[in-house]
Design a protein around this motif. Sequence first.
Motif, mmCIF file in Angstrom:
data_model
loop_
_atom_site.group_PDB
_atom_site.id
_atom_site.type_symbol
_atom_site.label_atom_id
_atom_site.label_comp_id
_atom_site.label_asym_id
_atom_site.label_seq_id
_atom_site.Cartn_x
_atom_site.Cartn_y
_atom_site.Cartn_z
ATOM 1 N N ALA A 292 -16.864 6.738 3.424
ATOM 2 C CA ALA A 292 -15.444 7.073 3.500
ATOM 3 C C ALA A 292 -14.846 7.272 2.112
ATOM 4 N N LEU A 293 -15.223 6.420 1.167
ATOM 5 C CA LEU A 293 -14.684 6.542 -0.184
ATOM 6 C C LEU A 293 -15.178 7.808 -0.877
ATOM 7 N N GLU A 294 -16.350 8.286 -0.503
ATOM 8 C CA GLU A 294 -16.846 9.537 -1.077
ATOM 9 C C GLU A 294 -15.939 10.706 -0.699
ATOM 10 N N MET A 295 -15.278 10.613 0.457
ATOM 11 C CA MET A 295 -14.400 11.673 0.935
ATOM 12 C C MET A 295 -12.947 11.445 0.548
ATOM 13 N N ALA A 296 -12.530 10.185 0.386
ATOM 14 C CA ALA A 296 -11.125 9.846 0.171
ATOM 15 C C ALA A 296 -10.664 10.168 -1.246
ATOM 16 N N ASP A 297 -9.345 10.231 -1.409
ATOM 17 C CA ASP A 297 -8.750 10.409 -2.738
ATOM 18 C C ASP A 297 -8.490 9.065 -3.407
ATOM 19 N N VAL B 114 -8.851 3.491 7.984
ATOM 20 C CA VAL B 114 -9.609 2.241 7.974
ATOM 21 C C VAL B 114 -11.028 2.580 8.408
ATOM 22 N N GLU B 115 -12.007 2.127 7.650
ATOM 23 C CA GLU B 115 -13.386 2.526 7.939
ATOM 24 C C GLU B 115 -14.373 1.475 7.456
ATOM 25 N N GLN B 116 -15.271 1.047 8.367
ATOM 26 C CA GLN B 116 -16.312 0.101 7.997
ATOM 27 C C GLN B 116 -17.405 0.761 7.157
ATOM 28 N N LEU C 222 -5.763 6.461 10.944
ATOM 29 C CA LEU C 222 -7.052 6.528 11.638
ATOM 30 C C LEU C 222 -7.754 5.188 11.538
ATOM 31 N N ASP C 223 -8.101 4.624 12.694
ATOM 32 C CA ASP C 223 -8.753 3.319 12.732
ATOM 33 C C ASP C 223 -10.207 3.484 13.154
ATOM 34 N N GLU C 224 -11.114 3.325 12.201
ATOM 35 C CA GLU C 224 -12.565 3.378 12.448
ATOM 36 C C GLU C 224 -12.994 4.655 13.183
ATOM 37 N N PRO C 225 -12.686 5.833 12.637
ATOM 38 C CA PRO C 225 -13.032 7.066 13.370
ATOM 39 C C PRO C 225 -14.521 7.297 13.549
ATOM 40 N N SER C 226 -15.376 6.654 12.736
ATOM 41 C CA SER C 226 -16.818 6.873 12.868
ATOM 42 C C SER C 226 -17.492 5.848 13.773
ATOM 43 N N MET C 227 -16.717 4.937 14.360
ATOM 44 C CA MET C 227 -17.312 3.874 15.177
ATOM 45 C C MET C 227 -18.185 4.445 16.294
ATOM 46 N N GLY C 228 -19.423 3.951 16.369
ATOM 47 C CA GLY C 228 -20.333 4.346 17.443
ATOM 48 C C GLY C 228 -20.994 5.688 17.262
ATOM 49 N N VAL D 255 0.863 -1.185 0.000
ATOM 50 C CA VAL D 255 0.000 0.000 0.000
ATOM 51 C C VAL D 255 0.896 1.230 0.000
ATOM 52 N N SER D 256 0.545 2.223 -0.806
ATOM 53 C CA SER D 256 1.276 3.485 -0.849
ATOM 54 C C SER D 256 0.351 4.639 -0.482
ATOM 55 N N VAL D 257 0.875 5.580 0.304
ATOM 56 C CA VAL D 257 0.113 6.763 0.711
ATOM 57 C C VAL D 257 0.853 8.002 0.217
ATOM 58 N N PRO D 258 0.369 8.653 -0.832
ATOM 59 C CA PRO D 258 1.007 9.889 -1.309
ATOM 60 C C PRO D 258 0.828 11.031 -0.306
ATOM 61 N N ARG D 259 1.716 11.988 -0.365
ATOM 62 C CA ARG D 259 1.636 13.150 0.518
ATOM 63 C C ARG D 259 0.331 13.909 0.281
ATOM 64 N N GLY D 260 -0.261 14.387 1.381
ATOM 65 C CA GLY D 260 -1.436 15.232 1.283
ATOM 66 C C GLY D 260 -2.665 14.586 0.699
ATOM 67 N N THR D 261 -2.801 13.266 0.858
ATOM 68 C CA THR D 261 -3.978 12.565 0.353
ATOM 69 C C THR D 261 -4.617 11.742 1.466
ATOM 70 N N VAL D 262 -5.869 11.361 1.250
ATOM 71 C CA VAL D 262 -6.546 10.405 2.116
ATOM 72 C C VAL D 262 -6.651 9.094 1.360
ATOM 73 N N VAL D 263 -6.044 8.049 1.912
ATOM 74 C CA VAL D 263 -6.139 6.702 1.356
ATOM 75 C C VAL D 263 -7.018 5.888 2.298
ATOM 76 N N CYS D 264 -8.073 5.322 1.769
ATOM 77 C CA CYS D 264 -9.043 4.597 2.583
ATOM 78 C C CYS D 264 -8.955 3.098 2.319
ATOM 79 N N LEU D 265 -8.754 2.333 3.384
ATOM 80 C CA LEU D 265 -8.747 0.876 3.305
ATOM 81 C C LEU D 265 -10.137 0.360 3.645
ATOM 82 N N VAL D 266 -10.716 -0.417 2.740
ATOM 83 C CA VAL D 266 -12.029 -1.005 2.981
ATOM 84 C C VAL D 266 -11.955 -2.497 2.693
ATOM 85 N N GLY D 267 -12.969 -3.214 3.142
ATOM 86 C CA GLY D 267 -13.002 -4.658 2.938
ATOM 87 C C GLY D 267 -13.784 -5.325 4.044
#
Length: 245
Positions: A203-208, A196-198, A164-170, A28-40
């Motif tokens: 999350a993908l609507e906001m991520a790059d 990381v977001e369930q 960030l691990d599941e910031p919207s949890m609860g 996995v690569s994370v470019p500078r100044g971007t949001v990379v979202c892991l889903v699954g």
Amino acid sequence: MASDVILELRDVEAGYGKAALVLRGLSVSVPRGTVVCLVGPNGAGKSTVLKVASGLLKPRAGAILLGGEDVTGRGPQALLREGLSHVLQGHSVFPEMTVEENVMLGGYTVRDQSSLAERAEFVRSVFPVVAEKWSTVAGLLSGGQQKQVEFARALMVTPDVVLLDEPSMGLDPKRTTTVFEQVARMRDAGVAVLLVEQNARRALEMADIGCVLDLGRVFATGPARELLADPKLSDLYLGGRPATA
């Protein structure tokens, strides 16, 4: 370009104790100044990726690069000093302390008091709720407000990348929207985010960039909007396509 990548996990294998591997050759690569979202799906290895990246879990094989430097095997404190912050799953504010006290704990490694004050003013500008509630006891804040305090605390050390691990949890939908808006604020401030977001679709609507994991491997990666538009991925990993009016 390789120089644009701030965090890279390269061919990582990792697991817990003597159990079977959770990550199986993941990159996995994370470019500078971007949001990379892991889903699954559950068990895909999403949170394990963050633990490996932050030094909480040592990989069995592969490499972790931060700013182009191999930092494989270094612990969380060393990586924090080198510009990587990790906001763990759930709430981690100290409820009996004020927002100010919680946030300033994030700068405990900063020795220069003027730099510390400048950083505190910066995070107050990024997160207006933090500034508004600066003298309030953190336990009196809503879940979404507490999450913003955690974000502010993570930015006190001037990180290049935040995990960030599941910031919207609860959180309810309204507060979830607020949290994602604050993640975008971090990106706009120049910080790269590996998320990381369930709540995958939101999350993908906001991520790059989106990265779909399955069984410890990368199943698909690309611009987040393209992943959202892929009907196969939507049906398999994003809970189906949204209803249309």
